[in-house]
Scaffold this motif. Sequence first.
Motif, mmCIF file in Angstrom:
data_model
loop_
_atom_site.group_PDB
_atom_site.id
_atom_site.type_symbol
_atom_site.label_atom_id
_atom_site.label_comp_id
_atom_site.label_asym_id
_atom_site.label_seq_id
_atom_site.Cartn_x
_atom_site.Cartn_y
_atom_site.Cartn_z
ATOM 1 N N TRP A 190 10.696 12.381 -5.486
ATOM 2 C CA TRP A 190 10.703 13.274 -6.650
ATOM 3 C C TRP A 190 9.439 13.081 -7.916
ATOM 4 C CZ3 TRP A 190 16.300 11.130 -9.293
ATOM 5 C CH2 TRP A 190 17.095 11.822 -8.876
ATOM 6 N N ILE A 191 8.209 12.137 -7.585
ATOM 7 C CA ILE A 191 7.520 12.041 -8.074
ATOM 8 C C ILE A 191 6.172 11.994 -6.835
ATOM 9 C CG2 ILE A 191 6.155 10.692 -9.835
ATOM 10 C CD1 ILE A 191 8.987 10.016 -10.988
ATOM 11 N N MET A 192 6.209 10.794 -6.428
ATOM 12 C CA MET A 192 5.269 9.721 -5.490
ATOM 13 C C MET A 192 4.570 10.992 -4.797
ATOM 14 S SD MET A 192 4.952 6.899 -6.841
ATOM 15 C CE MET A 192 3.904 6.468 -5.878
ATOM 16 N N ARG A 193 5.632 12.585 -3.971
ATOM 17 C CA ARG A 193 4.666 12.340 -2.959
ATOM 18 C C ARG A 193 3.968 13.487 -3.502
ATOM 19 N NH1 ARG A 193 9.511 14.780 1.122
ATOM 20 N NH2 ARG A 193 10.285 15.560 -0.336
ATOM 21 N N GLU A 194 4.434 14.177 -4.838
ATOM 22 C CA GLU A 194 2.621 14.818 -5.059
ATOM 23 C C GLU A 194 2.042 14.155 -6.011
ATOM 24 O OE1 GLU A 194 3.628 18.118 -5.726
ATOM 25 O OE2 GLU A 194 5.269 17.502 -4.218
ATOM 26 N N CYS A 195 2.040 12.739 -5.725
ATOM 27 C CA CYS A 195 1.334 12.015 -6.292
ATOM 28 C C CYS A 195 0.124 11.721 -5.385
ATOM 29 C CB CYS A 195 1.204 10.960 -7.371
ATOM 30 S SG CYS A 195 2.248 11.506 -9.254
ATOM 31 N N ARG A 196 0.445 11.339 -4.690
ATOM 32 C CA ARG A 196 -0.555 10.807 -3.413
ATOM 33 C C ARG A 196 -2.007 12.100 -2.857
ATOM 34 N NH1 ARG A 196 -0.879 5.503 -2.446
ATOM 35 N NH2 ARG A 196 2.331 4.584 -1.949
ATOM 36 N N ASP A 197 -2.798 12.041 -3.070
ATOM 37 C CA ASP A 197 -3.396 12.501 -2.687
ATOM 38 C C ASP A 197 -4.633 12.262 -1.499
ATOM 39 O OD1 ASP A 197 -5.401 10.496 -2.412
ATOM 40 O OD2 ASP A 197 -6.544 10.825 -4.149
ATOM 41 N N GLU A 198 -4.942 12.986 -0.271
ATOM 42 C CA GLU A 198 -4.788 12.925 1.288
ATOM 43 C C GLU A 198 -5.557 11.459 1.278
ATOM 44 O OE1 GLU A 198 -7.802 15.511 4.001
ATOM 45 O OE2 GLU A 198 -7.417 16.633 2.115
ATOM 46 N N PHE A 199 -6.680 10.973 0.780
ATOM 47 C CA PHE A 199 -7.026 9.612 1.008
ATOM 48 C C PHE A 199 -5.559 8.938 1.500
ATOM 49 C CE2 PHE A 199 -8.789 5.462 0.005
ATOM 50 C CZ PHE A 199 -9.855 5.678 1.565
ATOM 51 N N ASP A 200 -4.917 8.715 0.511
ATOM 52 C CA ASP A 200 -3.976 8.018 0.113
ATOM 53 C C ASP A 200 -3.042 7.424 1.427
ATOM 54 O OD1 ASP A 200 -4.621 6.676 -2.307
ATOM 55 O OD2 ASP A 200 -2.892 8.724 -3.189
ATOM 56 N N TYR A 201 -3.415 8.883 2.091
ATOM 57 C CA TYR A 201 -2.323 8.656 3.902
ATOM 58 C C TYR A 201 -3.326 8.174 4.733
ATOM 59 C CZ TYR A 201 0.925 11.741 1.296
ATOM 60 O OH TYR A 201 1.738 12.012 0.550
ATOM 61 N N THR A 202 -4.438 8.260 4.849
ATOM 62 C CA THR A 202 -5.830 7.900 5.655
ATOM 63 C C THR A 202 -5.879 6.652 5.030
ATOM 64 O OG1 THR A 202 -6.895 9.733 4.958
ATOM 65 C CG2 THR A 202 -8.812 7.951 5.646
ATOM 66 N N GLU A 203 -5.783 5.910 4.127
ATOM 67 C CA GLU A 203 -5.526 4.647 2.994
ATOM 68 C C GLU A 203 -4.499 3.627 4.411
ATOM 69 O OE1 GLU A 203 -5.482 0.948 0.488
ATOM 70 O OE2 GLU A 203 -4.987 2.647 -0.064
ATOM 71 N N ILE A 204 -3.141 3.832 4.787
ATOM 72 C CA ILE A 204 -1.600 3.888 5.256
ATOM 73 C C ILE A 204 -2.209 4.018 6.632
ATOM 74 C CG2 ILE A 204 0.019 4.513 5.330
ATOM 75 C CD1 ILE A 204 0.333 5.563 3.202
ATOM 76 N N ALA A 205 -2.911 5.111 7.173
ATOM 77 C CA ALA A 205 -3.249 4.533 8.550
ATOM 78 C C ALA A 205 -3.906 3.798 8.595
ATOM 79 C CB ALA A 205 -3.160 6.218 9.349
ATOM 80 N N ALA A 206 -5.333 4.290 8.113
ATOM 81 C CA ALA A 206 -6.724 3.131 8.058
ATOM 82 C C ALA A 206 -5.569 1.684 8.756
ATOM 83 C CB ALA A 206 -7.689 3.446 7.596
ATOM 84 N N PHE A 207 -5.239 1.337 8.024
ATOM 85 C CA PHE A 207 -4.708 -0.430 7.717
ATOM 86 C C PHE A 207 -4.240 -0.601 8.791
ATOM 87 C CE2 PHE A 207 -2.178 -3.656 6.623
ATOM 88 C CZ PHE A 207 -2.744 -4.797 6.439
ATOM 89 N N ILE B 95 0.494 -0.929 0.003
ATOM 90 C CA ILE B 95 0.033 0.078 0.373
ATOM 91 C C ILE B 95 1.129 1.023 -0.064
ATOM 92 C CG2 ILE B 95 -1.527 0.861 1.281
ATOM 93 C CD1 ILE B 95 -2.826 -1.642 2.828
ATOM 94 N N VAL B 96 1.969 1.192 0.524
ATOM 95 C CA VAL B 96 2.418 1.844 0.864
ATOM 96 C C VAL B 96 3.459 2.745 0.016
ATOM 97 C CG1 VAL B 96 4.956 3.517 1.970
ATOM 98 C CG2 VAL B 96 3.362 2.274 3.102
ATOM 99 N N GLU B 97 4.083 1.443 -1.054
ATOM 100 C CA GLU B 97 5.054 1.720 -2.383
ATOM 101 C C GLU B 97 3.717 1.995 -3.332
ATOM 102 O OE1 GLU B 97 7.750 -0.662 -1.958
ATOM 103 O OE2 GLU B 97 8.645 -0.232 -1.125
ATOM 104 N N GLU B 98 2.329 1.911 -4.037
ATOM 105 C CA GLU B 98 1.500 1.271 -5.348
ATOM 106 C C GLU B 98 2.228 2.285 -6.120
ATOM 107 O OE1 GLU B 98 -2.058 -0.368 -5.677
ATOM 108 O OE2 GLU B 98 -1.294 -0.048 -3.568
ATOM 109 N N ASP B 99 1.873 1.929 -7.016
ATOM 110 C CA ASP B 99 2.634 2.303 -8.351
ATOM 111 C C ASP B 99 4.354 2.924 -8.492
ATOM 112 O OD1 ASP B 99 -0.375 2.262 -9.485
ATOM 113 O OD2 ASP B 99 -0.548 4.679 -7.805
#
Length: 472
Positions: free
Chosen positions: A439-456, A420-424
Amino acid sequence: MRNELYQTAGEVNIPEKKKAEFNENILKLLYMGGIRKMEEMELDGKKVTVVSKPVPDENGIVRFDYSIFENYKREINTYDMNTCKLDAPDRGYQEFGIIMNAVMVMQEAFSEGSCYYMDEGKPGGVGVYASFIHSLTGLKLRFPGRSRIWDMRLFLHNSEEYKDVTGKDILDVYSWDYCDFSSEQFMAFLHLGRNLSAPDEPFEGGKADFAEASKHAVAYQIQEKITQLVEKGESETLKRYLKRLLDLERKDRAALAAEDTVYGEIAEASLYLLPPMIVNAFAMATGQKFWETWDSMEIKGYSDIMTEEKHKTDPGEEKDSIPFYEIIQREAEDEFIEYWGGQELKLSDEMKERFKDWAERFPKIIPDKNFDMEQLLAEIFAELEEYGNCRLADKQFVLDCMVHKEDENYQKALLLLKEIVEEDMEYFPELTRRQAIRWIMRECRDEFDYTEIAAFQSLIMNHKHRLEILGF
C-alpha cells in the motif's frame, strides 16, 4: 516470440581447434553481461525463485532466461557448446538483447567462411560490440570475413534474403579498427560499375612486367585491352573465354597466360587481380551494368591470387574498450559489485555513502540466540517479491548463507539486509509488512533503493571487498 531484427547471414562455422576458446569466452560473456538462468529453491517450506550462472548441461546445452540488469523473465534461450550456435527466440532490445547480439558478433569473428552479423536486413556494426566484449572478457576480436569486403559483397548479393544490400551499406559499417585491410579486396569492392582512371605513372611494359607493376596499373592495362577486343567485335568470344578463365585454379590460369596473345595477357592479369576487376572492365566496355554481367556469366570466381601484404591494425591503434555500464546507459557501476575485483569501479557518491552506513551499522547488530537463517531468508525473499522491482537473488548467495548459517557474521549480515529491505517500515506499525509494502512502500521506494538491496547481496558474495567494508 521470435525476434528477427538481428540475425546472422551465412553459417556459424567455428573451427574445431577454436571451439574450446570460443566456448570459454561465450560463457564468460554471458556471465559478465548479466545473463542468468532462473530456477526454484525451497526455503522454510516455501518456493523461492533465484538465478544462477548459465552453464552447459550434460548435452552441452546452455539455457538462460534472465538478465540481472534488465530484471525481466524471458523465454528460454539456448547456446549449444557442440555447434557453437545460438537460439534466442526472445532476446528483446535491452540489456539481454545486447548480449545476444554480442554472441552473434563473436560468432562472426571466429567463423570460417561467410558469417555476418546483420541488423534490420543490413550488415550490422561490430566495432562497439568488439570494444565492450574486450572490456568484459579481455578478448581482442578481429573480423577476417569483413576484411574480405568483396567476398562479403558477393555473398550477400548471391543471397536471396540480402540481395538488396548495397556496397554503401557494407562500407558504412566497415570496422577499420578490427579488420586487416586488403587492397585487392577493396579495389574490387570499390571499382564496380565504373571505369578505372589512368594510373599516375603510365605502365608501358608487357605481361612479363605485371608482377612488379601496381595492381591499379595492371587493371587499367587490362581494361584497355578488353575495350579494344570489344570494339573489334569479339564480345561473345571474350565472354566465353572469361567464363572459363575466371573459375579456374591459379595453375590453370598460369597455363593460359603462356599464350602470346591479348587473351594471354588477360590470363596473366588474373594471377594478380580478383575476378570482379576483369568482369567490370568487360561490363564497362559492353555498356552493361556490373551485376547484370556478373550474373550472366554464372561463375563463382577464383580467389587464389598473388596478394600484397595485408595492413594489420596495430593493437596500439585500436580504440579503448567501452565499459559495459556505459553501453547499457548506467551512470555508475553500482550494479556491478558482484564483479568487483582488483580494478576500481566507478561508484556513485550515493553508493559510497551506503558503504559507510553499512560499515557503521554492522558491528551494532546482535543476532538472537534462536536465529534461524533459512526462515529469515524466506521472510526477506517474500518481502522482495512483494516489492516486485528487485533483482532476483543469486543462488550462490543463498548457498553461502546456508553453509554459514551458524556463523555470527553471516547472521549479522542477513539481519542488516532485512533492515535495508524494511527501511522506514517502522513508521507504519498498524500495518503488516505485506500491507505496508503493497500500500505504501512500493510507491515510496526509488530506483536506487532496489540497487542498494542487490548491491548488498552481491557484497556478501564478494569476499575481498566484504572484508574491507564489513570486516569479515
